[in-house]
Design a protein around this motif. Structure first.
Motif, PDB file in Angstrom:
ATOM      1  N   ALA A   1      16.678 -14.272   4.621  1.00 31.21           N
ATOM      2  CA  ALA A   1      17.755 -13.657   5.384  1.00 31.21           C
ATOM      3  C   ALA A   1      17.235 -12.873   6.575  1.00 31.21           C
ATOM      4  CB  ALA A   1      18.580 -12.741   4.472  1.00 31.21           C
ATOM      5  N   THR A   2      16.019 -12.386   6.479  1.00 34.26           N
ATOM      6  CA  THR A   2      15.417 -11.664   7.591  1.00 34.26           C
ATOM      7  C   THR A   2      13.900 -11.825   7.525  1.00 34.26           C
ATOM      8  OG1 THR A   2      15.346  -9.529   8.738  1.00 34.26           O
ATOM      9  CG2 THR A   2      15.158  -9.472   6.364  1.00 34.26           C
ATOM     10  N   VAL A   3      13.265 -11.563   8.667  1.00 30.68           N
ATOM     11  CA  VAL A   3      11.809 -11.652   8.784  1.00 30.68           C
ATOM     12  C   VAL A   3      11.290 -10.267   9.143  1.00 30.68           C
ATOM     13  CG1 VAL A   3       9.889 -12.710  10.048  1.00 30.68           C
ATOM     14  CG2 VAL A   3      11.921 -14.054   9.505  1.00 30.68           C
ATOM     15  N   PRO A   4      10.237  -9.774   8.502  1.00 35.78           N
ATOM     16  CA  PRO A   4       9.733  -8.427   8.812  1.00 35.78           C
ATOM     17  C   PRO A   4       9.359  -8.295  10.288  1.00 35.78           C
ATOM     18  CG  PRO A   4       8.679  -9.309   6.844  1.00 35.78           C
ATOM     19  CD  PRO A   4       9.453 -10.424   7.437  1.00 35.78           C
ATOM     20  N   GLU A   5       9.574  -7.104  10.818  1.00 35.50           N
ATOM     21  CA  GLU A   5       9.231  -6.839  12.211  1.00 35.50           C
ATOM     22  C   GLU A   5       7.724  -6.912  12.437  1.00 35.50           C
ATOM     23  OE1 GLU A   5      10.472  -6.216  16.041  1.00 35.50           O
ATOM     24  OE2 GLU A   5      11.847  -6.056  14.346  1.00 35.50           O
ATOM     25  N   GLU A   6       6.925  -6.543  11.424  1.00 33.59           N
ATOM     26  CA  GLU A   6       5.474  -6.549  11.529  1.00 33.59           C
ATOM     27  C   GLU A   6       4.878  -7.265  10.321  1.00 33.59           C
ATOM     28  OE1 GLU A   6       4.241  -2.525  11.846  1.00 33.59           O
ATOM     29  OE2 GLU A   6       4.968  -2.280  13.893  1.00 33.59           O
ATOM     30  N   PHE A   7       3.694  -7.861  10.529  1.00 32.24           N
ATOM     31  CA  PHE A   7       3.041  -8.599   9.450  1.00 32.24           C
ATOM     32  C   PHE A   7       2.401  -7.671   8.425  1.00 32.24           C
ATOM     33  CE2 PHE A   7      -0.829 -10.726   7.782  1.00 32.24           C
ATOM     34  CZ  PHE A   7      -0.192 -11.703   7.033  1.00 32.24           C
ATOM     35  N   ALA A   8       2.176  -6.405   8.791  1.00 29.33           N
ATOM     36  CA  ALA A   8       1.426  -5.497   7.909  1.00 29.33           C
ATOM     37  C   ALA A   8       2.045  -5.399   6.519  1.00 29.33           C
ATOM     38  CB  ALA A   8       1.337  -4.116   8.553  1.00 29.33           C
ATOM     39  N   VAL A   9       3.390  -5.306   6.435  1.00 24.17           N
ATOM     40  CA  VAL A   9       4.019  -5.164   5.116  1.00 24.17           C
ATOM     41  C   VAL A   9       3.824  -6.438   4.296  1.00 24.17           C
ATOM     42  CG1 VAL A   9       6.283  -5.946   5.930  1.00 24.17           C
ATOM     43  CG2 VAL A   9       6.137  -4.495   3.922  1.00 24.17           C
ATOM     44  N   VAL A  10       3.831  -7.600   4.937  1.00 22.28           N
ATOM     45  CA  VAL A  10       3.616  -8.858   4.223  1.00 22.28           C
ATOM     46  C   VAL A  10       2.162  -8.956   3.749  1.00 22.28           C
ATOM     47  CG1 VAL A  10       3.909 -11.350   4.323  1.00 22.28           C
ATOM     48  CG2 VAL A  10       5.343  -9.873   5.732  1.00 22.28           C
ATOM     49  N   ASP A  11       1.237  -8.506   4.590  1.00 25.03           N
ATOM     50  CA  ASP A  11      -0.171  -8.542   4.210  1.00 25.03           C
ATOM     51  C   ASP A  11      -0.431  -7.635   3.015  1.00 25.03           C
ATOM     52  OD1 ASP A  11      -2.781  -9.535   4.600  1.00 25.03           O
ATOM     53  OD2 ASP A  11      -3.363  -7.720   5.670  1.00 25.03           O
ATOM     54  N   ARG A  12       0.232  -6.471   2.985  1.00 21.96           N
ATOM     55  CA  ARG A  12       0.070  -5.583   1.826  1.00 21.96           C
ATOM     56  C   ARG A  12       0.608  -6.245   0.555  1.00 21.96           C
ATOM     57  NH1 ARG A  12       2.147  -1.851   5.429  1.00 21.96           N
ATOM     58  NH2 ARG A  12       4.077  -1.698   4.243  1.00 21.96           N
ATOM     59  N   LEU A  13       1.731  -6.969   0.688  1.00 25.47           N
ATOM     60  CA  LEU A  13       2.270  -7.698  -0.463  1.00 25.47           C
ATOM     61  C   LEU A  13       1.276  -8.750  -0.949  1.00 25.47           C
ATOM     62  CD1 LEU A  13       4.607  -8.466  -2.371  1.00 25.47           C
ATOM     63  CD2 LEU A  13       5.451  -9.987  -0.577  1.00 25.47           C
ATOM     64  N   ALA A  14       0.642  -9.456  -0.003  1.00 21.47           N
ATOM     65  CA  ALA A  14      -0.334 -10.475  -0.378  1.00 21.47           C
ATOM     66  C   ALA A  14      -1.508  -9.860  -1.124  1.00 21.47           C
ATOM     67  CB  ALA A  14      -0.809 -11.212   0.872  1.00 21.47           C
ATOM     68  N   LEU A  15      -2.019  -8.730  -0.626  1.00 18.77           N
ATOM     69  CA  LEU A  15      -3.122  -8.053  -1.313  1.00 18.77           C
ATOM     70  C   LEU A  15      -2.697  -7.575  -2.694  1.00 18.77           C
ATOM     71  CD1 LEU A  15      -4.587  -5.958   1.655  1.00 18.77           C
ATOM     72  CD2 LEU A  15      -5.702  -7.876   0.502  1.00 18.77           C
ATOM     73  N   LEU A  16      -1.484  -7.060  -2.786  1.00 20.60           N
ATOM     74  CA  LEU A  16      -0.974  -6.548  -4.051  1.00 20.60           C
ATOM     75  C   LEU A  16      -0.850  -7.664  -5.084  1.00 20.60           C
ATOM     76  CD1 LEU A  16       0.045  -3.830  -5.209  1.00 20.60           C
ATOM     77  CD2 LEU A  16       2.342  -4.507  -4.534  1.00 20.60           C
ATOM     78  N   CYS A  17      -0.523  -8.880  -4.611  1.00 22.65           N
ATOM     79  CA  CYS A  17      -0.326 -10.006  -5.525  1.00 22.65           C
ATOM     80  C   CYS A  17      -1.590 -10.834  -5.712  1.00 22.65           C
ATOM     81  CB  CYS A  17       0.805 -10.899  -5.003  1.00 22.65           C
ATOM     82  SG  CYS A  17       2.416 -10.079  -4.958  1.00 22.65           S
ATOM     83  N   GLY A  18      -2.731 -10.362  -5.202  1.00 23.96           N
ATOM     84  CA  GLY A  18      -4.005 -11.024  -5.442  1.00 23.96           C
ATOM     85  C   GLY A  18      -4.273 -12.244  -4.589  1.00 23.96           C
ATOM     86  N   ALA A  19      -3.652 -12.351  -3.407  1.00 26.24           N
ATOM     87  CA  ALA A  19      -3.893 -13.499  -2.534  1.00 26.24           C
ATOM     88  C   ALA A  19      -5.301 -13.434  -1.948  1.00 26.24           C
ATOM     89  CB  ALA A  19      -2.854 -13.532  -1.405  1.00 26.24           C
ATOM     90  N   ASP A  20      -5.935 -14.596  -1.793  1.00 28.51           N
ATOM     91  CA  ASP A  20      -7.260 -14.628  -1.195  1.00 28.51           C
ATOM     92  C   ASP A  20      -7.156 -14.695   0.330  1.00 28.51           C
ATOM     93  OD1 ASP A  20      -6.631 -17.275  -0.531  1.00 28.51           O
ATOM     94  OD2 ASP A  20      -7.654 -18.086  -2.281  1.00 28.51           O
ATOM     95  N   GLU A  21      -8.322 -14.745   0.994  1.00 26.53           N
ATOM     96  CA  GLU A  21      -8.346 -14.692   2.452  1.00 26.53           C
ATOM     97  C   GLU A  21      -7.636 -15.896   3.070  1.00 26.53           C
ATOM     98  OE1 GLU A  21      -9.085 -12.639   5.882  1.00 26.53           O
ATOM     99  OE2 GLU A  21      -9.565 -12.015   3.839  1.00 26.53           O
ATOM    100  N   GLU A  22      -7.821 -17.072   2.493  1.00 28.55           N
ATOM    101  CA  GLU A  22      -7.190 -18.277   3.034  1.00 28.55           C
ATOM    102  C   GLU A  22      -5.675 -18.206   2.911  1.00 28.55           C
ATOM    103  OE1 GLU A  22      -7.351 -23.148   2.454  1.00 28.55           O
ATOM    104  OE2 GLU A  22      -8.753 -21.842   1.399  1.00 28.55           O
TER     105      GLU A  22
END
Length: 369
Positions: free
Chosen positions: A46-67
């Motif tokens: 429904a919406t896209v975050p204004e900045e990538f930082a919040v998405v990157d924090r979610l990725a780190l929180l969920c154990g995503a790797d660098e790729e």
């Protein structure tokens, strides 16, 4: 890639992260300092975050790797670009302008003045003067480098700070409540994720309070010690004669995040660390305030949430973060994209809330505090 397809691809990756982690929207939102409804809008497209930082924090929180993080950033960039930046209409080609007629060149007139040397001798002496001047300049620079070697070394560029940071400044309290001062009646309020572009288009100013989230991370394995956070007010003006527009009617939240509170009306504002509180469980728990000094690294980032309020002055301000690492010390300046943050009072100003049923702004009896 079509517009809807780009947004859906980004939402699919976010949903996959959330499904892998297994936690609820509310639990993940608490860790990301966003509301559960905002996180749900990211997952649904429904919406896209204004900045990538919040998405990157979610990725780190969920154990995503660098790729995975790189793929997520590419998907976010496509979704953000296609949704927010429509292609501009081609500009008409300018009509050719006829060139003005060229004026005839005038022939130089040579005249001899009694007592002055001829043109050839003057040119010869001019060349002698140029050569002598160049030799004198080279000699001066060389002598300075020999006699003052310390001064030359001082001009060498300092190595960059061993940390990185991102700033999110158009935050709404609990993701659903904020007040802006606007000179003219604005369009309907945006989603919280679109607040930055909406406020920029209206020339809006934060009313009463500005929330700033600073995400700090080291560049390498070496620890970086954050020593202190300072507030610098660069300008104080009279209250703006604009109306206050409230984004949503306000909402409650189960979590009060830990934060730094700043009173911009004080002669020398300071950032006071305050505890947060989590009331989402059966028993509430205190979220200890961030206390300086503490360390960050590439694997251990930290978030600083600053709540700056103004009741009397139209204040322009920025933050300074002191750091030290491996025998080096320094200070980084944190601004709103290169310009100071701005907070203005709303007390006594006309207050409006958006009436969704009638699709118009409706004036309220009491001004927001």
């Amino acid at each position: 890639m079509p517009k809807d397809a780009a947004v859906e691809e980004f939402a699919r990756l976010v949903r996959a992260l959330k499904a892998r982690d297994g936690r609820s929207y509310e639990a993940l939102g608490r860790r990301l300092s966003v509301s559960a409804s905002t996180l749900h809008r990211y997952c649904s497209g429904a919406t896209v975050p204004e900045e990538f930082a919040v998405v990157d924090r979610l990725a780190l929180l969920c154990g995503a790797d660098e790729e995975e993080r790189r793929a997520l950033e590419v998907a976010w960039s496509r979704a953000d670009r296609t949704r927010r930046r429509p292609a501009p209409a081609p500009e008409p080609e300018p009509e050719p302008v006829p060139e003005p007629p060229s004026e005839p060149e005038l022939e130089p007139v040579h005249a001899r003045v009694p007592g002055l040397p001829s043109g050839r001798r003057r040119r010869r002496w001019a060349w002698v003067g140029v050569v002598c001047g160049a030799l004198a300049a080279v000699a001066t620079v060389t002598l300075g480098a020999v006699l003052l070697p310390g001064k030359t070394r001082e001009r060498a560029a300092e190595p960059p700070a061993p940390l990185t940071w991102t700033v999110a400044s158009h935050l709404w309290k609990n993701g659903c409540g904020h007040t802006y001062l606007v000179e003219r009646t604005p369009p309907p309020p945006p989603e919280s994720a679109d607040a930055l572009s909406w406020a920029a288009a209206q020339g809006a100013v934060d009313g009463g309070e500005t929330l700033v989230r600073v995400s700090v991370q080291g560049k390498g394995a070496a620890a970086v010690v954050l020593q202190a956070l300072h507030v610098r007010v660069v300008e104080r003006g009279a209250a703006l004669p604009w109306a206050a527009y409230r984004m949503g009617g306000g909402c409650g939240g189960a979590v009060t995040p830990r934060r730094f509170e700043v009173d911009l009306d004080r002669p020398r504002p300071v950032a006071r660390a305050l505890d947060g509180y989590d009331a989402s469980g059966q028993e509430g728990r205190t979220l200890p305030a961030v206390s300086f000094p503490y360390t960050v690294s590439a694997a251990e980032p930290e978030e600083l949430l600053v709540s700056a309020g103004a009741a009397r002055c139209d204040c322009r301000w920025y933050l300074e973060l002191e750091w030290s690492s491996e025998g080096r010390r320094g200070t980084v300046r944190i601004t709103d994209g290169g310009v100071p943050f701005r907070t203005a009072p709303v007390t006594g100003r006309p207050s409006f809330e958006y009436d969704t049923a009638n699709r118009r702004w409706s004036r309220q009896e009491a001004s927001p505090s």
